[in-house]
Design a protein around this motif. Structure first.
Motif, PDB file in Angstrom:
ATOM      1  N   THR A   1      37.907   7.291  50.669  1.00 47.55           N
ATOM      2  CA  THR A   1      37.837   7.277  52.081  1.00 47.55           C
ATOM      3  C   THR A   1      37.616   5.949  52.432  1.00 47.55           C
ATOM      4  O   THR A   1      38.052   5.589  53.564  1.00 47.55           O
ATOM      5  CB  THR A   1      36.693   8.283  52.384  1.00 47.55           C
ATOM      6  OG1 THR A   1      37.234   9.616  52.121  1.00 47.55           O
ATOM      7  CG2 THR A   1      36.511   8.143  54.018  1.00 47.55           C
ATOM      8  N   GLU A   2      36.708   5.106  51.777  1.00 47.59           N
ATOM      9  CA  GLU A   2      36.131   3.959  52.046  1.00 47.59           C
ATOM     10  C   GLU A   2      37.513   2.878  52.065  1.00 47.59           C
ATOM     11  O   GLU A   2      37.559   1.803  52.887  1.00 47.59           O
ATOM     12  CB  GLU A   2      35.217   3.312  51.057  1.00 47.59           C
ATOM     13  CG  GLU A   2      33.917   4.185  51.189  1.00 47.59           C
ATOM     14  CD  GLU A   2      33.007   3.692  50.003  1.00 47.59           C
ATOM     15  OE1 GLU A   2      33.339   3.120  49.290  1.00 47.59           O
ATOM     16  OE2 GLU A   2      31.891   4.176  50.164  1.00 47.59           O
ATOM     17  N   LEU A   3      38.444   3.275  50.940  1.00 48.63           N
ATOM     18  CA  LEU A   3      39.597   2.321  50.940  1.00 48.63           C
ATOM     19  C   LEU A   3      40.788   2.702  52.050  1.00 48.63           C
ATOM     20  O   LEU A   3      41.784   2.001  52.007  1.00 48.63           O
ATOM     21  CB  LEU A   3      40.231   2.329  49.521  1.00 48.63           C
ATOM     22  CG  LEU A   3      39.216   1.992  48.409  1.00 48.63           C
ATOM     23  CD1 LEU A   3      39.538   2.637  46.975  1.00 48.63           C
ATOM     24  CD2 LEU A   3      39.187   0.292  48.483  1.00 48.63           C
ATOM     25  N   GLY A   4      40.455   3.999  52.808  1.00 53.74           N
ATOM     26  CA  GLY A   4      41.519   4.252  53.601  1.00 53.74           C
ATOM     27  C   GLY A   4      42.777   5.083  53.101  1.00 53.74           C
ATOM     28  O   GLY A   4      43.546   5.148  53.698  1.00 53.74           O
ATOM     29  N   VAL A   5      42.553   5.727  51.949  1.00 52.19           N
ATOM     30  CA  VAL A   5      43.388   6.534  51.255  1.00 52.19           C
ATOM     31  C   VAL A   5      42.969   8.236  51.734  1.00 52.19           C
ATOM     32  O   VAL A   5      42.038   8.559  51.267  1.00 52.19           O
ATOM     33  CB  VAL A   5      43.232   6.500  49.705  1.00 52.19           C
ATOM     34  CG1 VAL A   5      44.311   7.598  49.093  1.00 52.19           C
ATOM     35  CG2 VAL A   5      43.539   5.156  49.316  1.00 52.19           C
ATOM     36  N   SER A   6      43.953   8.798  52.483  1.00 52.35           N
ATOM     37  CA  SER A   6      43.814  10.088  52.694  1.00 52.35           C
ATOM     38  C   SER A   6      43.970  10.901  51.488  1.00 52.35           C
ATOM     39  O   SER A   6      44.917  10.984  50.650  1.00 52.35           O
ATOM     40  CB  SER A   6      45.062  10.543  53.886  1.00 52.35           C
ATOM     41  OG  SER A   6      46.204  10.392  53.400  1.00 52.35           O
ATOM     42  N   ARG A   7      43.065  12.049  51.566  1.00 52.72           N
ATOM     43  CA  ARG A   7      43.105  12.792  50.081  1.00 52.72           C
ATOM     44  C   ARG A   7      42.684  14.218  50.504  1.00 52.72           C
ATOM     45  O   ARG A   7      41.930  14.271  51.479  1.00 52.72           O
ATOM     46  CB  ARG A   7      42.290  12.195  49.098  1.00 52.72           C
ATOM     47  CG  ARG A   7      40.583  12.388  49.312  1.00 52.72           C
ATOM     48  CD  ARG A   7      39.903  11.430  50.254  1.00 52.72           C
ATOM     49  NE  ARG A   7      38.485  11.584  50.343  1.00 52.72           N
ATOM     50  CZ  ARG A   7      37.864  12.254  50.778  1.00 52.72           C
ATOM     51  NH1 ARG A   7      38.356  13.600  51.382  1.00 52.72           N
ATOM     52  NH2 ARG A   7      36.571  12.536  50.977  1.00 52.72           N
ATOM     53  N   PHE A   8      43.256  15.090  49.724  1.00 45.80           N
ATOM     54  CA  PHE A   8      42.768  16.513  49.903  1.00 45.80           C
ATOM     55  C   PHE A   8      41.464  16.771  48.835  1.00 45.80           C
ATOM     56  O   PHE A   8      41.611  16.571  47.563  1.00 45.80           O
ATOM     57  CB  PHE A   8      43.716  17.435  49.535  1.00 45.80           C
ATOM     58  CG  PHE A   8      43.245  18.946  49.383  1.00 45.80           C
ATOM     59  CD1 PHE A   8      42.990  19.590  50.638  1.00 45.80           C
ATOM     60  CD2 PHE A   8      42.947  19.628  48.358  1.00 45.80           C
ATOM     61  CE1 PHE A   8      42.438  21.014  50.652  1.00 45.80           C
ATOM     62  CE2 PHE A   8      42.314  21.015  48.215  1.00 45.80           C
ATOM     63  CZ  PHE A   8      42.278  21.559  49.355  1.00 45.80           C
ATOM     64  N   TYR A   9      40.284  17.098  49.176  1.00 49.21           N
ATOM     65  CA  TYR A   9      39.248  17.017  48.530  1.00 49.21           C
ATOM     66  C   TYR A   9      38.382  18.468  48.929  1.00 49.21           C
ATOM     67  O   TYR A   9      38.120  18.438  50.092  1.00 49.21           O
ATOM     68  CB  TYR A   9      38.272  15.950  48.373  1.00 49.21           C
ATOM     69  CG  TYR A   9      37.097  15.961  47.570  1.00 49.21           C
ATOM     70  CD1 TYR A   9      37.007  16.731  46.269  1.00 49.21           C
ATOM     71  CD2 TYR A   9      35.835  15.968  48.121  1.00 49.21           C
ATOM     72  CE1 TYR A   9      35.785  16.424  45.545  1.00 49.21           C
ATOM     73  CE2 TYR A   9      34.602  16.070  47.349  1.00 49.21           C
ATOM     74  CZ  TYR A   9      34.472  16.332  46.225  1.00 49.21           C
ATOM     75  OH  TYR A   9      33.390  16.449  45.241  1.00 49.21           O
ATOM     76  N   ASP A  10      38.460  19.436  48.186  1.00 47.97           N
ATOM     77  CA  ASP A  10      38.130  20.871  48.571  1.00 47.97           C
ATOM     78  C   ASP A  10      36.648  20.823  49.514  1.00 47.97           C
ATOM     79  O   ASP A  10      36.493  21.474  50.507  1.00 47.97           O
ATOM     80  CB  ASP A  10      37.891  21.840  47.566  1.00 47.97           C
ATOM     81  CG  ASP A  10      36.859  21.533  46.666  1.00 47.97           C
ATOM     82  OD1 ASP A  10      36.359  20.353  46.508  1.00 47.97           O
ATOM     83  OD2 ASP A  10      36.785  22.277  45.715  1.00 47.97           O
ATOM     84  N   THR A  11      35.772  20.158  48.956  1.00 43.72           N
ATOM     85  CA  THR A  11      34.405  20.153  49.636  1.00 43.72           C
ATOM     86  C   THR A  11      34.509  19.576  51.240  1.00 43.72           C
ATOM     87  O   THR A  11      33.667  20.009  52.083  1.00 43.72           O
ATOM     88  CB  THR A  11      33.556  19.189  48.973  1.00 43.72           C
ATOM     89  OG1 THR A  11      33.301  19.415  47.769  1.00 43.72           O
ATOM     90  CG2 THR A  11      31.892  18.987  49.933  1.00 43.72           C
ATOM     91  N   ASP A  12      35.492  18.795  51.441  1.00 45.01           N
ATOM     92  CA  ASP A  12      35.695  18.225  52.817  1.00 45.01           C
ATOM     93  C   ASP A  12      36.294  19.208  53.668  1.00 45.01           C
ATOM     94  O   ASP A  12      36.742  19.094  54.881  1.00 45.01           O
ATOM     95  CB  ASP A  12      36.178  16.866  52.927  1.00 45.01           C
ATOM     96  CG  ASP A  12      35.303  15.755  52.264  1.00 45.01           C
ATOM     97  OD1 ASP A  12      34.209  16.219  52.260  1.00 45.01           O
ATOM     98  OD2 ASP A  12      36.010  14.733  51.780  1.00 45.01           O
ATOM     99  N   GLU A  13      37.073  20.480  52.965  1.00 49.89           N
ATOM    100  CA  GLU A  13      37.932  21.096  53.795  1.00 49.89           C
ATOM    101  C   GLU A  13      37.295  22.681  53.796  1.00 49.89           C
ATOM    102  O   GLU A  13      38.140  23.509  54.040  1.00 49.89           O
ATOM    103  CB  GLU A  13      39.018  21.206  52.966  1.00 49.89           C
ATOM    104  CG  GLU A  13      39.954  19.822  52.905  1.00 49.89           C
ATOM    105  CD  GLU A  13      40.646  19.144  53.986  1.00 49.89           C
ATOM    106  OE1 GLU A  13      40.726  20.016  54.910  1.00 49.89           O
ATOM    107  OE2 GLU A  13      40.602  17.965  54.038  1.00 49.89           O
ATOM    108  N   GLN A  14      36.052  22.736  53.779  1.00 59.76           N
ATOM    109  CA  GLN A  14      35.414  24.129  53.831  1.00 59.76           C
ATOM    110  C   GLN A  14      35.590  24.967  54.780  1.00 59.76           C
ATOM    111  O   GLN A  14      36.231  25.960  54.826  1.00 59.76           O
ATOM    112  CB  GLN A  14      34.081  23.984  53.306  1.00 59.76           C
ATOM    113  CG  GLN A  14      33.657  23.453  52.021  1.00 59.76           C
ATOM    114  CD  GLN A  14      34.198  24.416  50.953  1.00 59.76           C
ATOM    115  OE1 GLN A  14      33.790  25.714  50.913  1.00 59.76           O
ATOM    116  NE2 GLN A  14      34.742  23.852  49.985  1.00 59.76           N
ATOM    117  N   ALA A  15      35.607  24.150  56.140  1.00 60.77           N
ATOM    118  CA  ALA A  15      35.828  25.034  57.273  1.00 60.77           C
ATOM    119  C   ALA A  15      37.352  25.351  57.403  1.00 60.77           C
ATOM    120  O   ALA A  15      37.698  26.462  58.027  1.00 60.77           O
ATOM    121  CB  ALA A  15      35.305  24.070  58.543  1.00 60.77           C
ATOM    122  N   ASP A  16      38.262  24.548  57.212  1.00 61.21           N
ATOM    123  CA  ASP A  16      39.477  24.863  56.998  1.00 61.21           C
ATOM    124  C   ASP A  16      39.955  25.969  56.135  1.00 61.21           C
ATOM    125  O   ASP A  16      40.880  26.769  56.513  1.00 61.21           O
ATOM    126  CB  ASP A  16      40.351  23.669  57.022  1.00 61.21           C
ATOM    127  CG  ASP A  16      41.976  23.813  57.041  1.00 61.21           C
ATOM    128  OD1 ASP A  16      42.250  24.244  58.177  1.00 61.21           O
ATOM    129  OD2 ASP A  16      42.585  23.516  56.061  1.00 61.21           O
TER     130      ASP A  16
END
Length: 314
Positions: free
Chosen positions: A26-41
């Protein structure tokens, strides 16, 4: 166009490492799927179908964190099946394997290039991923030497978590049987010298000369390999303290020496806590581009001296 630059496929047991990788991406500006950040979705969705979409279609690359845990989990099996299905029809590489160990994964060809994580920090892996997806990685920030040292120490101390817990629980495998009083006393003295040797080795690692060789003189960059050597050696000595205590706990002696060995095994407790506090405070300082490699380890020998006096006067 894919929604993510990369999707991360890993076992829950390896989450502490992967979590840091995701943060650095995230700090480097790379978009990624990481389950923890997608819990609501993810909430309420058919995860079999949704994850298949992500790992088969919605990512440019799949970073596969291979370990013994990864090989046996149900959900990781589902994720990698989707990833391998995508790889079969892809014109270029899609699965990017990274390894915590040498566990074999079905359908992953033996000759597939991979990265070894056993001596690679999460920050270094994130930078490699950024380069792979074509995201520019800027020049190292001022004080990068301190950050590298901190990352490397944290990487290897994490691997000692189970050994640290065994120490806290007082667990130890039988290591030695001593039946004679004179042998018990001689062994105790030898192990005491070894304990002092470990502490002296830690202090020697942070001598001004060694620190300058690794981190460089004022105004000049440090040496990456020497910084890693210093960090790895530091963690090795930390582990030596754990092993030293476990050896004493696992030694069976004549009854009159039992209390002496048990008390001596606790000598490492204060140095261990001081090292862990040093690592925590050093990590916080690196966020400011700074670091202080001074560490003066102390311990209280009084309880051991009292037990030694008892066995010498009875």
């Amino acid at each position: 166009m894919p929604k993510y630059d990369v999707c991360l496929s890993f076992a829950g047991e390896d989450r502490p490492y992967v979590d840091e990788v995701a943060r650095h991406l995230t700090e480097l500006g790379v978009s990624r799927f990481y389950d923890t950040d997608e819990q609501a979705d993810l909430w309420g969705k058919n995860l079999v179908e949704h994850l298949d979409q992500i790992y088969r279609h919605d990512s440019r690359y799949c970073v596969m964190f291979i370990s013994e845990h990864y090989a046996r989990k149900m959900w990781t099996k589902h994720e990698r099946q989707s990833a391998f299905d995508r790889a079969l029809v892809s014109d270029s590489e899609y699965v990017l394997p990274v390894r915590f160990d040498d566990t074999e994964i079905p359908a992953l060809r033996v000759g597939t290039g991979y990265l070894d994580l056993r001596n690679r920090t999460p920050r270094e892996l994130a930078e490699m991923i950024a380069k792979k997806v074509g995201t520019p990685v800027g020049a190292p920030k001022a004080g990068w030497e301190y950050q590298l040292f901190s990352d490397q120490v944290t990487l290897h101390m994490r691997n000692l978590k189970d050994k640290r817990i065994r120490h806290e629980m007082g667990a130890a495998k039988p290591t030695r049987l001593i039946t004679e009083d004179v042998d018990a006393l001689d062994t105790f003295r030898a192990r005491s010298r070894a304990f002092d040797g470990i502490l002296n080795a830690i202090e020697d690692l942070f001598s001004p000369g060694r620190v300058q060789m690794a981190f460089g003189p004022a105004g000049r960059p440090g040496d990456r390999d020497k910084i890693k050597y210093l960090a790895n050696s530091f963690v090795e000595q930390y582990e030596s303290l754990l092993d030293w205590s476990a050896e004493l706990r696992g030694t069976t002696t004549p009854d009159r020496y039992t209390a002496l060995y048990k008390t001596a095994a606790l000598l490492v407790d204060e140095p261990l806590k001081q090292i862990e506090q040093f690592v925590e405070e050093f990590a916080a300082a690196t966020d400011r581009g700074a670091g202080d490699l001074r560490l003066n380890l102390k311990y209280d020998i009084t309880p051991v001296e009292a037990e030694l006096k008892k066995v010498q006067t009875t």
